[in-house]
Design a protein around this motif. Structure first.
Motif, mmCIF file in Angstrom:
data_model
loop_
_atom_site.group_PDB
_atom_site.id
_atom_site.type_symbol
_atom_site.label_atom_id
_atom_site.label_comp_id
_atom_site.label_asym_id
_atom_site.label_seq_id
_atom_site.Cartn_x
_atom_site.Cartn_y
_atom_site.Cartn_z
ATOM 1 N N LEU A 174 15.460 50.741 14.563
ATOM 2 C CA LEU A 174 15.555 49.876 15.739
ATOM 3 C C LEU A 174 14.393 50.223 16.660
ATOM 4 O O LEU A 174 14.204 51.388 17.020
ATOM 5 C CB LEU A 174 16.877 50.100 16.471
ATOM 6 C CG LEU A 174 17.040 49.395 17.821
ATOM 7 C CD1 LEU A 174 17.064 47.876 17.645
ATOM 8 C CD2 LEU A 174 18.309 49.881 18.528
ATOM 9 N N THR A 175 13.623 49.207 17.044
ATOM 10 C CA THR A 175 12.461 49.415 17.916
ATOM 11 C C THR A 175 12.665 48.666 19.223
ATOM 12 O O THR A 175 12.941 47.463 19.221
ATOM 13 C CB THR A 175 11.166 48.927 17.239
ATOM 14 O OG1 THR A 175 10.994 49.613 16.001
ATOM 15 C CG2 THR A 175 9.967 49.193 18.132
ATOM 16 N N ILE A 176 12.522 49.380 20.320
ATOM 17 C CA ILE A 176 12.653 48.794 21.662
ATOM 18 C C ILE A 176 11.346 49.023 22.411
ATOM 19 O O ILE A 176 10.847 50.152 22.456
ATOM 20 C CB ILE A 176 13.823 49.435 22.432
ATOM 21 C CG1 ILE A 176 15.127 49.254 21.660
ATOM 22 C CG2 ILE A 176 13.939 48.838 23.831
ATOM 23 C CD1 ILE A 176 16.273 50.079 22.205
ATOM 24 N N LYS A 177 10.807 47.954 22.994
ATOM 25 C CA LYS A 177 9.547 48.053 23.721
ATOM 26 C C LYS A 177 9.729 47.532 25.148
ATOM 27 O O LYS A 177 10.344 46.486 25.352
ATOM 28 C CB LYS A 177 8.451 47.246 23.027
ATOM 29 C CG LYS A 177 8.144 47.683 21.607
ATOM 30 C CD LYS A 177 7.091 46.787 20.983
ATOM 31 C CE LYS A 177 6.837 47.158 19.525
ATOM 32 N NZ LYS A 177 5.841 46.247 18.894
ATOM 33 N N VAL A 178 9.193 48.263 26.088
ATOM 34 C CA VAL A 178 9.173 47.830 27.484
ATOM 35 C C VAL A 178 7.736 47.948 27.979
ATOM 36 O O VAL A 178 7.138 49.025 27.908
ATOM 37 C CB VAL A 178 10.112 48.683 28.363
ATOM 38 C CG1 VAL A 178 10.002 48.255 29.829
ATOM 39 C CG2 VAL A 178 11.552 48.568 27.879
ATOM 40 N N GLU A 179 7.200 46.835 28.470
ATOM 41 C CA GLU A 179 5.806 46.802 28.912
ATOM 42 C C GLU A 179 5.727 46.218 30.320
ATOM 43 O O GLU A 179 6.465 45.283 30.646
ATOM 44 C CB GLU A 179 4.968 45.965 27.944
ATOM 45 C CG GLU A 179 3.479 45.964 28.246
ATOM 46 C CD GLU A 179 2.672 45.229 27.187
ATOM 47 O OE1 GLU A 179 1.544 44.812 27.481
ATOM 48 O OE2 GLU A 179 3.194 45.076 26.061
ATOM 49 N N ASN A 180 4.852 46.784 31.132
ATOM 50 C CA ASN A 180 4.728 46.312 32.512
ATOM 51 C C ASN A 180 3.294 46.451 32.990
ATOM 52 O O ASN A 180 2.530 47.283 32.466
ATOM 53 C CB ASN A 180 5.648 47.113 33.425
ATOM 54 C CG ASN A 180 5.313 48.590 33.447
ATOM 55 O OD1 ASN A 180 5.805 49.349 32.612
ATOM 56 N ND2 ASN A 180 4.478 49.022 34.391
ATOM 57 N N PRO A 181 2.901 45.649 33.986
ATOM 58 C CA PRO A 181 1.575 45.822 34.574
ATOM 59 C C PRO A 181 1.560 47.063 35.460
ATOM 60 O O PRO A 181 2.597 47.498 35.971
ATOM 61 C CB PRO A 181 1.392 44.547 35.408
ATOM 62 C CG PRO A 181 2.777 44.155 35.788
ATOM 63 C CD PRO A 181 3.643 44.543 34.617
ATOM 64 N N CYS A 182 0.392 47.651 35.626
ATOM 65 C CA CYS A 182 0.255 48.823 36.493
ATOM 66 C C CYS A 182 -1.133 48.816 37.113
ATOM 67 O O CYS A 182 -2.034 48.119 36.647
ATOM 68 C CB CYS A 182 0.495 50.119 35.716
ATOM 69 S SG CYS A 182 -0.661 50.377 34.344
ATOM 70 N N ASP A 183 -1.269 49.578 38.156
ATOM 71 C CA ASP A 183 -2.553 49.682 38.839
ATOM 72 C C ASP A 183 -3.406 50.719 38.115
ATOM 73 O O ASP A 183 -3.095 51.911 38.145
ATOM 74 C CB ASP A 183 -2.326 50.097 40.299
ATOM 75 C CG ASP A 183 -3.627 50.184 41.083
ATOM 76 O OD1 ASP A 183 -4.694 49.866 40.513
ATOM 77 O OD2 ASP A 183 -3.574 50.568 42.263
ATOM 78 N N PRO A 184 -4.491 50.308 37.468
ATOM 79 C CA PRO A 184 -5.311 51.280 36.723
ATOM 80 C C PRO A 184 -6.008 52.288 37.628
ATOM 81 O O PRO A 184 -6.439 53.346 37.149
ATOM 82 C CB PRO A 184 -6.325 50.395 35.993
ATOM 83 C CG PRO A 184 -6.384 49.142 36.786
ATOM 84 C CD PRO A 184 -5.020 48.939 37.360
ATOM 85 N N ASP A 185 -6.108 51.988 38.918
ATOM 86 C CA ASP A 185 -6.804 52.881 39.849
ATOM 87 C C ASP A 185 -5.846 53.779 40.628
ATOM 88 O O ASP A 185 -6.268 54.464 41.567
ATOM 89 C CB ASP A 185 -7.633 52.055 40.843
ATOM 90 C CG ASP A 185 -8.702 51.225 40.153
ATOM 91 O OD1 ASP A 185 -9.283 51.725 39.171
ATOM 92 O OD2 ASP A 185 -8.949 50.084 40.584
ATOM 93 N N ARG A 186 -4.564 53.752 40.248
ATOM 94 C CA ARG A 186 -3.596 54.575 40.973
ATOM 95 C C ARG A 186 -3.857 56.060 40.717
ATOM 96 O O ARG A 186 -4.453 56.419 39.688
ATOM 97 C CB ARG A 186 -2.173 54.219 40.529
ATOM 98 C CG ARG A 186 -1.860 54.675 39.114
ATOM 99 C CD ARG A 186 -0.547 54.088 38.630
ATOM 100 N NE ARG A 186 -0.170 54.587 37.310
ATOM 101 C CZ ARG A 186 -0.681 54.180 36.176
ATOM 102 N NH1 ARG A 186 -1.624 53.254 36.172
ATOM 103 N NH2 ARG A 186 -0.270 54.690 35.023
ATOM 104 N N PRO A 187 -3.414 56.949 41.594
ATOM 105 C CA PRO A 187 -3.552 58.393 41.340
ATOM 106 C C PRO A 187 -2.783 58.794 40.088
ATOM 107 O O PRO A 187 -1.644 58.358 39.881
ATOM 108 C CB PRO A 187 -2.938 59.036 42.595
ATOM 109 C CG PRO A 187 -3.012 57.970 43.636
ATOM 110 C CD PRO A 187 -2.843 56.666 42.922
ATOM 111 N N ARG A 188 -3.396 59.578 39.252
ATOM 112 C CA ARG A 188 -2.786 59.979 37.985
ATOM 113 C C ARG A 188 -1.914 61.207 38.171
ATOM 114 O O ARG A 188 -2.299 62.170 38.842
ATOM 115 C CB ARG A 188 -3.864 60.276 36.938
ATOM 116 C CG ARG A 188 -4.771 59.091 36.668
ATOM 117 C CD ARG A 188 -4.038 58.012 35.914
ATOM 118 N NE ARG A 188 -4.840 56.807 35.757
ATOM 119 C CZ ARG A 188 -4.516 55.813 34.960
ATOM 120 N NH1 ARG A 188 -3.399 55.870 34.279
ATOM 121 N NH2 ARG A 188 -5.286 54.740 34.872
#
Length: 234
Positions: A174-188
């Protein structure tokens, strides 16, 4: 000659007797080791599960607190939705496994709570295989992923974004995927978020090498993929 044969038979019978005793002792020790391992794993899972609820509750109460000054009516609605969510979580959380369809229903309740705060900035799409929704999963498997997508993804973007959820069943997996946009310039951050860290530990403890959690980020998209054995109710 008869004496020698009798002695040999007695010697062989004694050896067989002691071998049977040793085998029984070994079997008992192995059973005790397995029981201890299962008890240890169950205790670890309960400890990990116990850490999820306070973490989610803290984030939800923080959101309600932020709304009380700008939109008291929305804060009240969020409190009611949170109460319904926690009631359903306690009901389903009493089981070791629940249907993926029920887990999705919990995630929907959480997203409904967050929509009070984010409004149209929060959008969700879902693609699910009918064979996947019948599979059994640990309670609160998806909720930390959805929470992470909202708190560290959509809510950090002025324009918001869309969370994509997918579930498929391929043979025994069983494969579950969750994907969302994010700010690439945010503090890591130097380490994964609390929810993701707990999810990895739960999957590793419950499924061992048969369960994996893959995390990747590419061009402003953050994706988590969970693979566990596909099991259905008997």
């Amino acid at each position: 000659m008869l004496f020698v044969i009798g002695a040999l038979l007695f010697w062989l019978a004694s050896i067989l007797h002691y071998l049977l005793i040793a085998f029984e002792v070994s079997q008992q020790a192995e059973r005790r080791a397995i029981e201890l391992s299962l008890l240890t794993r169950d205790a670890e899972l309960k400890a990990l599960r116990a850490q999820i609820d306070p973490h989610f509750l803290f984030n939800s109460l923080h959101s309600i607190s932020a709304l009380t000054t700008v939109d008291p009516a929305a804060a009240r609605r969020m409190c009611l939705l949170l109460a319904d969510f926690l009631r359903e979580t306690l009901r389903l959380g009493a089981n070791n496994r629940i249907a993926l369809a029920d887990e999705f229903a919990l995630a929907d309740r959480f997203l409904e709570i967050e929509r009070v705060r984010l409004g149209s900035r929060l959008q969700v799409t879902r693609e699910t295989d009918p064979q996947a929704t019948a599979c059994l999963v640990p309670p609160l498997l998806i909720q930390p992923l959805v929470e992470n997508a909202v708190v560290h993804g959509v809510s950090q973007l002025v324009e918001g974004g869309t969370i994509s959820i997918a579930a498929t069943r391929g043979g025994p997996t069983l494969t579950i995927k969750v994907e969302n946009p994010c700010d690439p310039d945010r503090p890591r951050r130097q380490r994964p978020g609390f929810g993701l860290d707990l999810l990895r530990k739960r999957v590793a403890t419950q499924f061992g090498a048969e369960g994996t959690v893959l995390v990747e980020e590419n061009e402003g998209r953050f994706r988590v993929e969970v693979r566990i054995p596909a099991e259905v109710a008997a």
